[in-house]
Design an enzyme around this catalytic site. Structure first.
Site, PDB file in Angstrom:
ATOM      1  CB  ALA A 176      -0.923  -0.010   1.221  1.00  0.00           C
TER       2      ALA A 176
ATOM      3  CD  GLU B 210       3.699  -1.309  -7.234  1.00  0.00           C
ATOM      4  OE1 GLU B 210       3.041  -0.716  -8.097  1.00  0.00           O
ATOM      5  OE2 GLU B 210       4.890  -1.616  -7.377  1.00  0.00           O
TER       6      GLU B 210
ATOM      7  CB  SER C 257       2.549   6.208  -2.391  1.00  0.00           C
ATOM      8  OG  SER C 257       1.870   6.174  -1.164  1.00  0.00           O
TER       9      SER C 257
ATOM     10  CB  CYS D  29      -6.083   4.318   3.843  1.00  0.00           C
ATOM     11  SG  CYS D  29      -4.315   4.352   3.514  1.00  0.00           S
TER      12      CYS D  29
ATOM     13  CD  GLU E 153       4.409   8.982   0.243  1.00  0.00           C
ATOM     14  OE1 GLU E 153       5.070   8.196   0.926  1.00  0.00           O
ATOM     15  OE2 GLU E 153       3.739   8.618  -0.749  1.00  0.00           O
TER      16      GLU E 153
END
Length: 400
Positions: free
Chosen positions: A237, A240, A242, A349, A358
């Protein structure tokens, strides 16, 4: 209106994935039949939920079991179901027990520290791209290094071993790009990788997620299989998803360049812009991981029988006209945006704050450094990764 044909429920998925387009049938179903039957690529028929309210009800209802969906006869879009022991394949009480352990690594202090490191990394990568001169590739220069470095920092994976991890990652998240044998081999490879890391790190614990898992393992709070498979779930999670989202957001802004210009000129729009892009971008190329009803449940006036499989398409729900005004229009000034981009309910999440950070750091640095940034050619020429759960450009060539 029921979207069916004489041979039974329509085959799912509905067609080839094209860039960030959402197949029109999803929106037709959201409007007219938010809970409908489809025939899945593996395991037979399932219910597909496309309406916002219906998705939220489904995600909040503990009568839909993620663990039961690890059975091989479960209708699904992937060649293999999830393995048991992963947070995504757990139900209460196991889910709550392990989520509490993992949440320790996502404390606000940890995320804040990571945000500072993110900015230094993004600055360095963009320095390299600028010094090399145009053209550049935002996938190689931004979308890959940022989440890889963050997962290295958060998880405690030695940076020099990132290549071994990445060797398995694309295969792990395949729908049609790899065979079930290749996917199984990648899963075994990742489990071996994590077991080796746990053994190496036992005498050298710190504040990272791997240390948290080792401490919980040694305290008897979770089994080795749970530690390994939960770790893999967080790795995948955090990496991939992000990577794909940074690539997709960059593509969206540059393929509709007035949006990029808008952000460059008004950085105050950054937070609502990120929420809007989380809403509008259909990250998954197909619907969700499946769950199975543990008893009869009614959603949206439709009776779902015990044992039946259910999936949902979040991106359709996030364009539901009952909730979002002008849902197909990208509006960075949208006042109400209760999107489901990070899920809902007990599986919400854990890394949502890290993912937002990010995206924000990447976009702030990119728009400030390269206000004239643009694609090197037509958006239609950008290559995309085929046959994976998450859609993303394979490369994003840019100039300035």
């Amino acid at each position: 209106m029921t979207v069916t044909d004489s041979a039974g429920p329509p085959k799912y998925p509905f067609g080839t994935v094209v860039r960030l387009d959402l197949h029109r049938r999803y929106l037709e179903l959201c409007r007219n039949e938010p809970v409908s039957r489809v025939t899945m690529p593996y395991g037979g028929e399932a219910w597909l939920i496309t309406g916002y309210h219906e998705i939220k009800q489904f995600l909040a209802d503990p009568r839909f079991s993620s663990h039961a969906a690890t059975a091989h006869d479960t209708a699904r879009v992937t060649p293999l179901p999830l393995r048991p022991g992963n947070l995504l394949s757990m139900d209460p009480p196991d889910h709550g027990r392990i989520r509490k352990v993992v949440a320790h690594a996502f404390r606000p202090r940890i995320v804040s520290q990571l945000a500072d490191r993110m900015r230094a990394l993004v600055t360095a990568e963009l320095d390299t791209m600028e010094n090399a001169g145009p053209p550049g590739d935002l996938v190689q220069r931004l979308a890959i290094p940022l989440p890889v470095r963050m997962i290295v920092e958060l998880f405690g994976v030695p940076y020099e071993e990132r290549a071994e991890f990445r060797r398995f990652s694309d295969v792990f998240v395949a729908t049609s790009a790899h065979t079930k044998e290749e996917i199984d081999e990648a899963r075994d490879g990742l489990e071996t990788f994590l077991r080796k890391l746990i053994a190496k790190r036992r005498g050298n614990l710190s504040d990272d997620l791997l240390s948290v898992l080792i401490e919980a393992l040694d305290a008897g709070q979770l089994s080795e299989t749970e530690a390994v498979r939960t770790g893999i779930g967080v790795l995948m999670a955090g990496h991939e998803t992000s990577l794909s989202m940074i690539s997709n957001v960059s593509f969206l802004l540059l393929s509709q360049r007035d949006l990029f210009v808008q952000l460059s000129h008004d950085p105050a729009l950054m937070d609502p812009a990120i929420e809007e892009m989380l809403r509008i971008i259909p990250l998954r190329s197909v619907g969700s991981f499946p769950r199975r009803a543990s008893e009869d449940v009614e959603i949206g006036g439709v009776l779902i029988r015990r044992g039946e499989t259910v999936i949902f398409q979040r991106a359709a729900g996030d364009r539901d006209e009952r909730v979002f005004e002008t849902p197909d229009t990208i509006r960075f000034d949208r006042e109400s945006n209760p999107h489901l981009g990070f899920g809902h309910g007990m599986h919400f999440c854990l890394g949502a704050s890290l993912a937002r950070a990010e995206l924000k750091v990447a976009l702030e640095e990119l728009t400030a450094r390269f206000p004239t940034l643009r694609l090197t050619g037509p958006a239609e020429d950008v290559p995309w990764k085929p046959g994976l759960i998450a859609r993303a450009p394979a490369a994003l060539p840019v100039t300035w």
